[in-house]
Write a protein that holds these residues in place. Structure first.
Motif, PDB file in Angstrom:
ATOM      1  N   PRO A  87      45.976  50.981  42.234  1.00  0.00           N
ATOM      2  CA  PRO A  87      46.289  49.562  41.992  1.00  0.00           C
ATOM      3  C   PRO A  87      46.613  48.859  43.313  1.00  0.00           C
ATOM      4  O   PRO A  87      47.291  49.419  44.178  1.00  0.00           O
ATOM      5  CB  PRO A  87      47.517  49.624  41.088  1.00  0.00           C
ATOM      6  N   GLY A  88      46.087  47.641  43.456  1.00  0.00           N
ATOM      7  CA  GLY A  88      46.304  46.882  44.677  1.00  0.00           C
ATOM      8  C   GLY A  88      45.226  47.062  45.722  1.00  0.00           C
ATOM      9  O   GLY A  88      45.184  46.332  46.717  1.00  0.00           O
ATOM     10  N   THR A  89      44.344  48.053  45.518  1.00  0.00           N
ATOM     11  CA  THR A  89      43.244  48.272  46.459  1.00  0.00           C
ATOM     12  C   THR A  89      42.328  47.051  46.474  1.00  0.00           C
ATOM     13  O   THR A  89      41.995  46.497  45.430  1.00  0.00           O
ATOM     14  CB  THR A  89      42.427  49.513  46.057  1.00  0.00           C
ATOM     15  N   MET A  90      41.910  46.637  47.666  1.00  0.00           N
ATOM     16  CA  MET A  90      40.942  45.544  47.788  1.00  0.00           C
ATOM     17  C   MET A  90      39.540  46.117  47.788  1.00  0.00           C
ATOM     18  O   MET A  90      39.225  47.019  48.567  1.00  0.00           O
ATOM     19  CB  MET A  90      41.182  44.735  49.067  1.00  0.00           C
ATOM     20  N   VAL A  91      38.695  45.603  46.901  1.00  0.00           N
ATOM     21  CA  VAL A  91      37.306  46.032  46.794  1.00  0.00           C
ATOM     22  C   VAL A  91      36.417  44.873  47.227  1.00  0.00           C
ATOM     23  O   VAL A  91      36.410  43.812  46.593  1.00  0.00           O
ATOM     24  CB  VAL A  91      36.960  46.460  45.361  1.00  0.00           C
ATOM     25  N   ILE A  92      35.690  45.064  48.315  1.00  0.00           N
ATOM     26  CA  ILE A  92      34.843  44.014  48.881  1.00  0.00           C
ATOM     27  C   ILE A  92      33.386  44.385  48.659  1.00  0.00           C
ATOM     28  O   ILE A  92      32.871  45.329  49.269  1.00  0.00           O
ATOM     29  CB  ILE A  92      35.111  43.833  50.387  1.00  0.00           C
ATOM     30  N   ASP A  93      32.726  43.664  47.775  1.00  0.00           N
ATOM     31  CA  ASP A  93      31.315  43.928  47.509  1.00  0.00           C
ATOM     32  C   ASP A  93      30.453  42.974  48.314  1.00  0.00           C
ATOM     33  O   ASP A  93      30.574  41.754  48.193  1.00  0.00           O
ATOM     34  CB  ASP A  93      30.995  43.781  46.021  1.00  0.00           C
ATOM     35  N   CYS A  94      29.566  43.536  49.144  1.00  0.00           N
ATOM     36  CA  CYS A  94      28.720  42.727  50.030  1.00  0.00           C
ATOM     37  C   CYS A  94      27.300  42.566  49.492  1.00  0.00           C
ATOM     38  O   CYS A  94      26.438  42.025  50.184  1.00  0.00           O
ATOM     39  CB  CYS A  94      28.684  43.370  51.418  1.00  0.00           C
ATOM     40  N   SER A  95      27.061  43.023  48.272  1.00  0.00           N
ATOM     41  CA  SER A  95      25.731  42.968  47.678  1.00  0.00           C
ATOM     42  C   SER A  95      25.411  41.560  47.161  1.00  0.00           C
ATOM     43  O   SER A  95      26.293  40.720  47.018  1.00  0.00           O
ATOM     44  CB  SER A  95      25.650  43.953  46.506  1.00  0.00           C
ATOM     45  N   THR A  96      24.137  41.343  46.876  1.00  0.00           N
ATOM     46  CA  THR A  96      23.701  40.119  46.199  1.00  0.00           C
ATOM     47  C   THR A  96      23.519  40.457  44.729  1.00  0.00           C
ATOM     48  O   THR A  96      22.570  41.151  44.359  1.00  0.00           O
ATOM     49  CB  THR A  96      22.391  39.597  46.803  1.00  0.00           C
ATOM     50  N   ILE A  97      24.438  39.981  43.880  1.00  0.00           N
ATOM     51  CA  ILE A  97      24.466  40.429  42.480  1.00  0.00           C
ATOM     52  C   ILE A  97      24.324  39.304  41.471  1.00  0.00           C
ATOM     53  O   ILE A  97      24.171  39.562  40.279  1.00  0.00           O
ATOM     54  CB  ILE A  97      25.762  41.217  42.196  1.00  0.00           C
ATOM     55  N   GLY A  98      24.402  38.059  41.916  1.00  0.00           N
ATOM     56  CA  GLY A  98      24.322  36.933  40.994  1.00  0.00           C
ATOM     57  C   GLY A  98      25.686  36.505  40.489  1.00  0.00           C
ATOM     58  O   GLY A  98      26.662  37.260  40.533  1.00  0.00           O
ATOM     59  N   ILE A  99      25.741  35.302  39.992  1.00  0.00           N
ATOM     60  CA  ILE A  99      27.013  34.682  39.620  1.00  0.00           C
ATOM     61  C   ILE A  99      27.641  35.348  38.400  1.00  0.00           C
ATOM     62  O   ILE A  99      28.840  35.613  38.364  1.00  0.00           O
ATOM     63  CB  ILE A  99      26.792  33.177  39.362  1.00  0.00           C
ATOM     64  N   ASP A 100      26.857  35.645  37.381  1.00  0.00           N
ATOM     65  CA  ASP A 100      27.394  36.226  36.146  1.00  0.00           C
ATOM     66  C   ASP A 100      28.040  37.582  36.402  1.00  0.00           C
ATOM     67  O   ASP A 100      29.141  37.864  35.923  1.00  0.00           O
ATOM     68  CB  ASP A 100      26.301  36.359  35.095  1.00  0.00           C
ATOM     69  N   TYR A 101      27.351  38.446  37.133  1.00  0.00           N
ATOM     70  CA  TYR A 101      27.916  39.758  37.432  1.00  0.00           C
ATOM     71  C   TYR A 101      29.206  39.617  38.243  1.00  0.00           C
ATOM     72  O   TYR A 101      30.170  40.365  38.029  1.00  0.00           O
ATOM     73  CB  TYR A 101      26.919  40.629  38.188  1.00  0.00           C
ATOM     74  N   ALA A 102      29.233  38.678  39.173  1.00  0.00           N
ATOM     75  CA  ALA A 102      30.440  38.487  39.976  1.00  0.00           C
ATOM     76  C   ALA A 102      31.630  38.126  39.093  1.00  0.00           C
ATOM     77  O   ALA A 102      32.716  38.699  39.224  1.00  0.00           O
ATOM     78  CB  ALA A 102      30.207  37.406  41.026  1.00  0.00           C
ATOM     79  N   ARG A 103      31.419  37.203  38.176  1.00  0.00           N
ATOM     80  CA  ARG A 103      32.514  36.790  37.293  1.00  0.00           C
ATOM     81  C   ARG A 103      32.984  37.951  36.414  1.00  0.00           C
ATOM     82  O   ARG A 103      34.187  38.153  36.208  1.00  0.00           O
ATOM     83  CB  ARG A 103      32.059  35.612  36.438  1.00  0.00           C
ATOM     84  N   LYS A 104      32.053  38.740  35.891  1.00  0.00           N
ATOM     85  CA  LYS A 104      32.418  39.898  35.069  1.00  0.00           C
ATOM     86  C   LYS A 104      33.239  40.905  35.876  1.00  0.00           C
ATOM     87  O   LYS A 104      34.200  41.497  35.363  1.00  0.00           O
ATOM     88  CB  LYS A 104      31.149  40.568  34.530  1.00  0.00           C
TER      89      LYS A 104
END
Length: 296
Positions: A87-104
Motif C-alpha cells: 500500500p502506498g506504492t506509486m505505479v507509473i504506467d508509461c504505455s499508451t492504453i487509451g482513456i477508458d483503460y486509464a480511468r479503470k
C-alpha cells in the motif's frame, strides 16, 4: 534511494530502465520475453521471477507495455502489480492504453491503496535511448510532484495534464497528429519515388519548407536519406505498424465518444491496418511506403 520495479523491458522499457540505473536506482525487472530479460540483465537490471516478485519490495513500479489490455492484465491480475505491491506504492504506467483503460486502472488502484499514475510518452525509441522523452501525467494533483521527480531521469519535458484519463487524452491527440504525419510522409515518399525525385535532395527541400515535420526528419520513409531512420535499416522497428494502427484507433474511438469526426485519422488507420494485415505488422510504421508502392 527508492527501489524500482520495471515491468516490460522491450524497445522502450529497456533503455528507459537503463537511465534509472545510471541515476543510481536499483531496478528489479520482469518481461515475458526471455530475450528482453537477457538484454536487460546485461544492462544491470536485476531480473525477477515474475511480476509479484518484482514489485513486492518496490517503492515505485514502472510499466511499459504494448496495449491497454496488456496493462490491465498486468496491473489487476491475481499475480499482478496491484495485488502484490505494498500500500502506498506509486505505479507509473508509461504505455499508451487509451482513456477508458486509464480511468479503470485509477479506480482499481485506489481500491487497493496503490497510487496509479498514467504517464504516456512521446519521443520514440530515440527519446527513450537519449533520455529526452516527453511525459503526459494524469493522476491526483497531490501525487504529481513525486511522479515528476521519478520521471526526471527519463525525459526533458514532464507535463502534469490533470486527473484520471487526461494523460492518455493528451497522448491520443498527440499520436493522432503523429500518425497522420507518418502516413502522409509515406504517401508523399511513394509519389516522389514514382516521379523520379532524388529523395535525399527532396529531404533537404522539405525540411527547409512548409512540408517539414518531426517524423519526416527523424523517421524518413525513404531508405538511405536519414542514416538512423528505420527505412535505412530494412524498416526494422522503431515504432511497429500495428502499434501505430492501434493508436490511431484509440483516437477514432475517443472522437466518436465526444462527437468529433476524424476523417484523416480514419484513412490513416485504414492504411496502417491494411499494411499490418498484409505482413507489415511488426515492421516499422514507415514501411507503409512499401505497401503504397506495391512492394509489400
Amino acid at each position: 534511494m527508492p527501489t524500482i520495479a520495471w515491468i516490460g523491458l522491450g524497445l522502450m522499457g529497456n533503455p528507459m530502465s537503463k537511465h534509472l540505473i545510471k541515476a543510481g536506482y536499483t531496478v528489479r525487472g520482469f518481461d515475458i520475453d526471455p530475450g528482453a530479460c537477457e538484454r536487460a540483465a546485461g544492462d544491470g537490471v536485476e531480473m525477477a521471477s515474475g511480476i509479484a516478485d518484482a514489485v513486492a519490495d518496490a517503492d515505485v513500479v514502472y510499466s511499459m507495455l504494448p496495449s491497454g489490455s496488456d496493462v490491465h492484465e498486468v496491473m489487476t491480475g491475481s499475480n499482478g502489480v496491484f495485488a502484490n505491491a505494498r500500500p502506498g506504492t506509486m505505479v507509473i504506467d508509461c504505455s499508451t492504453i487509451g482513456i477508458d483503460y486509464a480511468r479503470k486502472l485509477h479506480e482499481a488502484a485506489s481500491s487497493t491503496g496503490v497510487v496509479f499514475v498514467e504517464a504516456p510518452v512521446s519521443g520514440g525509441t530515440e527519446g527513450a535511448r537519449d533520455g529526452t522523452l516527453t511525459f503526459m501525467i494524469g493522476c491526483e494533483k497531490r501525487h504529481a510532484g513525486k511522479a515528476k521527480e521519478m520521471l526526471q531521469p527519463l525525459g526533458d519535458y514532464i507535463a502534469y495534464v490533470g486527473g484520471a484519463g487526461t494523460g492518455q487524452a493528451a497522448k491520443v491527440v498527440n499520436n493522432l497528429i503523429m500518425g497522420v504525419c507518418v502516413t502522409v510522409n509515406c504517401e508523399a515518399t511513394a509519389l516522389g519515388q514514382r516521379l523520379g525525385l532524388d529523395m535525399k535532395e527532396f529531404f533537404e527541400i522539405a525540411t527547409r519548407s512548409s512540408a517539414d515535420n518531426w517524423s519526416f526528419r527523424l523517421w524518413n520513409p525513404a531508405p538511405n536519406v536519414v542514416p538512423d531512420a528505420p527505412s535505412s535499416h530494412d524498416y526494422k522497428a522503431g515504432f511497429k505498424t500495428w502499434l501505430l494502427a492501434k493508436d490511431l484507433q484509440l483516437a477514432v474511438e475517443a472522437a466518436r465518444e465526444v462527437g468529433v469526426v476524424l476523417e484523416t485519422a480514419k484513412t490513416a488507420h485504414k492504411l496502417m491496418t491494411s499494411h499490418a494485415d498484409s505482413g507489415g505488422a511488426d515492421m516499422d510504421a514507415t514501411s507503409l511506403v512499401l505497401h503504397l508502392s506495391g512492394k509489400k
